[in-house]
Structures are given as structure tokens and as C-alpha cells.
Design an enzyme around this catalytic site. Structure first.
Site, short mmCIF file in Angstrom:
data_model
loop_
_atom_site.label_atom_id
_atom_site.label_comp_id
_atom_site.label_asym_id
_atom_site.label_seq_id
_atom_site.Cartn_x
_atom_site.Cartn_y
_atom_site.Cartn_z
N CYS A 1 0.79 -1.23 0.00
CA CYS A 1 0.00 0.00 0.00
C CYS A 1 0.82 1.27 0.00
O CYS A 1 0.73 2.10 -0.91
CB CYS A 1 -0.95 0.00 1.20
SG CYS A 1 -2.22 -1.28 1.13
N ASP B 1 -4.08 0.26 -5.85
CA ASP B 1 -2.70 0.49 -5.43
C ASP B 1 -1.83 -0.74 -5.62
O ASP B 1 -0.62 -0.65 -5.80
CB ASP B 1 -2.62 0.97 -3.97
CG ASP B 1 -3.24 0.00 -2.98
OD1 ASP B 1 -3.84 -1.01 -3.39
OD2 ASP B 1 -3.14 0.27 -1.76
#
Length: 489
Positions: free
Chosen positions: A75, A310
Site C-alpha cells: 500500500c 494500489d
């Protein structure tokens, strides 16, 4: 010369000069530049696209990038690369926690120069809503007089621990707003409402806007909205050829040592996959709502809507129970779909694109000048059916994270946490170098599920070329140097 004829000459000369410029303006002459609505979900793999009818509609109306690679399948480093337009080796963000990752590292190094600050300086109203960077706390003041809002954002509504979708806090423009467990507190829906308000407000003011909405879905615990809790009954994780791969003798040691998936982990993967699909339904509805609001406010034909993730995710592939962080396609190659003015409908683009390329792309759309130090290259031309970035090699950088149970992306060792590696994806395949010296190469065209590591069968000159290409990319800095490095070895 009469003034009327002089004025006419000036107009003609101006038109000739405009026609000779290197690139067309992002919007018609005399009009403001296009708006951008950017939706970034969390941990979505390619296999979940089939459960999102609005995104499928976007594919029919716009362009799908089939070769989009993140710089790190985790992330915080992926999001830092997106905001700054830089590879992890230039942001210093490789993990979710200091000293080599997390919000604090980005705050110290790159936060004052991002796509937000760049577009704000170009005259855009900017908004950021949802998930920012791991380690950001909504109530933290960071030396100021109120909870911290990063530079570059006119509208800010960001949570810290928003993963459960309930019982979270939002930093709303420097004020902490607590949310509980009522149906109206469901975070994805709250972000949808705020995003629609942002669009309506800025459309009424007649200013170009950039809105990034970053839901926490489908990241675990993948909580669906109550209205979607019973969706897709009986849905199971896809049993692709790599699912619970039996023969891993060709794989690196960290993957060879994993046992076959036990029955309880296969059952858990099925439940997880179903919840991930359920949790994305509210995101799909959010996208549909944004499109309706853009239509109702007269902004539909002048707004780029872009959807991506992401990073990817795995559930059982290669006997990996669940997680991400590997160099396999299911973790690093994620969905990217875009619509907007000048975007031809129903196209699929196979050119290599990375998340470092969003910043220069959005800047070109906005008519903002390039920023020095950015590693990415604009793919705005690809949106319009034109030329690509000049790159056909993508870089992935991974540091083995600290074993911290406070990290929402924490994985148990028995589930498979890869050691530190660097990798590249070129038109032929995927090449991986591990810190301990092991190597992988997968012929992605002949072996799309990456079952056979054929590195040992490569000719010595091919191995050398791959190593040189990877070394060049992990040391590049700036658009020109990184573009030169990102060519087929």
C-alpha cells in the site's frame, strides 16, 4: 494599415503559431482544462473486475490498460510513488513503516511536492478523500495548531484505520469527525457523498477540479455494505492453473518451503474472495454516482474518470494462502480503466504503464509544466489513441517488511512473505533478483500463470542483459534517465 486589418493579421499569426506548438492544449481554446476524478481502491486484483458493472461500462466507453504495473505491491510505497511520480528508490518509501517506509518518511521527503501541489498551483481545486498513507493519523497535529492536512489539498477528508468501514475518525479539513457503527457511517458511502458534493460545488463555481477518492475496499476485513452482505452466494476463489501449485521445485527457496494449502485455508480463501467482491459493490455504485453527478452538472464531457488499485492480491495462487508483495502478475499487474474527453471507446492498450506515470499524465491533462525530479512519463497520448511513453519495461521494488502485527498488511511467514527483491517486467516476461542471490524468469507469453521458472535455461547473454537492465532501472532518477533505462533489454 487599418486597425481592422492589423487585428486580423494578429489573429491569423496567432492561429499559425498555435498550430505549430509541440502539443495541443488539454482543452479547447478559451476553455478551462478538463477535470479529473481519480478513484484508487485498495488491494484489488484483476479477477474482481467482472463483479463491477460500472467499471465494465467504463471499459466499453473508454480505454483499458492491460499492462499496468505498480512499483511495489504494497500500500504505502505504491501510493507514495503515485503521489510523487517517483520509484521507491527515490521516495525512500519501500514498506508501510519507518525507517524505510510509511507516512513519516514521505512527510519528511516528498509531501511538499506532489500531484496535489502541482495541480493546485495550476489553478485546480483539489480534493483528497479516503485512505492516504499508512501511518497517517487523523488527529495528529505534527507541530501545528490543528490536525495536520498535507499541502496541496483544498478539500481533505481522510481516515486512519478505515479498514473495518465503521468506527473510524475522519480528518475533515483539519477537524476530527468521529463515525460510529450506524448504516450511514459506512465509509465508502460517506466518501461517495463527499465526492459528489465536491463535484457539485466546483462545477457550480466554474473551476477545474482534481478529486482523488481512495476507498479502503476491498482490503481486509473486506466489510460489505449491509445491502450487499448476501451478494454472490456460493462464490469461491478462482481455481486458476496456479492455484495451490503442487510442483514448486523451480521456485526460490522462500516459496519452495511452503506446504500445500490445507483445507481450512482453501475454505478461508473462498470466503475472503466472496467478501472482496461484495465490498467492491459500494465502490462500483460510487463510480456510477460520480458519473450521474458529472452528467447532471454538465461536466460529463469535460471530465476524465480514472479507476485503478494500489496493488493486486493473491488467494491461493502458487500455494500462497493470501496476501500480496510478490512479483507475480496477480500482485503487481492491476486494473486501470479511463474515460474522458478525447478518449476513444472500447480500446485496450498493451503499452507498459506504471503508477509513477499518473502524476505527469494528470499534469499534462491540466496543462501544468513538468516538474523536475519526477521519474514517471505521461501516458496522456495513450488516452487519446496516440503515442505511448517510450517505455516497455516496468520496475518493481520490494523490501521485506518488519514483522509488525500493527501493520494492516502484515502477513504470517507460513503464508509466504517474499524476501527483499527487485524485478522488471518486459514484453517477454518477468525477471526477479532476490537479495540472497536467487533468480527467476517467467515467459509471460507462453506461461501466463507463471508456473515455470526458466531462468536456468536462459542463455548467458540474456541473463546479463536482464541484470544490466534491472541495475539501470534501480539506479535511475528523473524522466529522461528512467525512460532510457526502461527499454527492452
Amino acid at each position: 494599415m487599418p486597425r481592422s486589418r492589423l487585428a486580423l493579421c494578429v489573429i491569423v499569426i496567432g492561429l499559425v503559431l498555435a498550430g505549430c506548438s509541440a502539443a495541443p492544449p488539454p482543452a479547447p481554446t478559451g476553455d478551462r482544462p478538463p477535470n479529473i476524478v481519480f478513484v484508487l481502491v485498495d488491494d484489488m486484483d484483476q479477477g474482481l473486475l467482472r463483479f463491477m458493472p460500472q467499471v465494465q461500462r467504463m471499459q466499453r466507453e473508454g480505454v483499458t490498460f492491460s499492462n499496468f504495473t505498480v512499483t511495489d505491491s504494497l500500500c504505502c510505497p505504491s501510493r507514495a510513488s503515485l503521489l510523487a511520480g517517483k520509484y521507491p528508490h527515490n521516495t525512500g518509501v519501500f514498506t508501510n513503516d519507518p525507517p524505510d517506509g510509511g507516512f513519516k518518511v514521505f512527510h519528511q521527503r516528498d509531501e511538499r511536492d506532489t500531484i496535489g501541489t502541482q495541480l493546485q498551483q495550476a489553478g485546480y481545486r483539489t480534493g483528497f478523500m479516503g485512505k492516504y498513507l499508512n501511518g497517517y493519523q487523523p488527529g495528529e497535529e505534527l507541530g501545528g495548531e490543528r490536525p495536520f492536512v498535507p499541502p496541496g489539498w483544498n478539500e481533505w477528508a481522510v481516515a486512519g484505520n478505515g479498514y473495518p468501514e465503521y468506527d473510524y475518525k475522519l480528518n475533515v479539513n483539519g477537524h476530527v469527525e468521529p463515525h460510529g457503527h450506524r448504516p450511514g457511517d459506512y465509509l465508502t458511502d460517506v466518501l461517495a457523498e463527499r465526492g459528489n458534493d465536491f463535484i457539485r460545488t466546483n462545477a457550480a463555481q466554474g473551476r477545474p477540479f482534481f478529486l482523488e477518492v481512495a476507498p479502503f475496499a476491498p482490503h481486509g476485513p473486506s466489510t460489505p455494505a449491509p445491502r450487499h452482505a448476501d451478494a454472490f452466494p456460493g462464490l469461491t476463489a478462482p481455481r486458476v492453473p496456479s492455484f495451490d501449485e503442487a510442483d514448486r521445485t523451480d521456485k526460490p527457496e522462500w516459496l519452495r518451503r511452503l506446504p500445500p494449502l490445507p483445507a481450512n485455508k482453501i475454505a478461508a480463501a473462498d470466503v475472503k474472495f466472496r467478501k472482496r467482491a461484495q465490498s467492491l459493490q459500494a465502490v462500483d455504485e460510487m463510480l456510477a454516482g460520480f458519473q450521474r453527478t458529472l452528467h447532471d452538472t454538465g461536466q460529463e464531457q469535460r471530465t476524465h474518470v480514472i479507476f485503478t488499485s494500489d496493488n493486486g492480491f493473491h488467494l491461493g495462487e502458487h500455494a500462497l494462502a493470501e496476501g500480496k508483495q510478490t512479483a507475480f502478475d496477480h500482485d503487481v499487474r492491476v486494473p486501470l480503466v479511463a474515460t474522458g474527453p478525447g478518449v476513444p471507446a472500447g480500446r485496450e492498450v498493451a503499452d507498459s504503464v506504471q503508477n509513477i506515470d499518473f502524476r505527469p499524465t494528470f499534469a499534462e491533462i491540466a496543462g501544468a509544466p513538468p516538474r523536475p525530479g519526477v521519474d514517471g512519463a505521461s501516458f496522456a497520448g495513450l488516452l487519446r489513441g496516440g503515442p505511448g511513453t517510450g517505455r516497455d519495461v516496468a520496475l518493481v521494488e520490494h523490501h521485506e517488511p518488519r514483522a509488525s502485527r500493527e501493520d494492516p498488511d502484515h502477513q504470517e511467514k507460513p503464508d509466504g512473505v517474499p524476501p527483499t527483491y527487485n524485478a522488471i517486467r518486459d514484453p517477454g516476461g518477468t525477471y526477479v533478483e532476490y537479495l540472497g542471490g536467487e533468480r527467476e524468469y517467467y515467459d509471460d507469453r507462453a506461461d501466463p500463470y507463471q508456473l515455470n521458472n526458466v531462468y536456468d535455461a536462459l542463455p548467458p547473454e540474456r541473463r546479463d542483459a536482464l541484470h544490466r537492465a534491472l541495475t539501470a532501472m534501480t539506479g535511475c532518477r528523473g524522466t529522461a534517465q528512467c525512460t532510457e533505462a526502461a527499454t527492452t533489454p
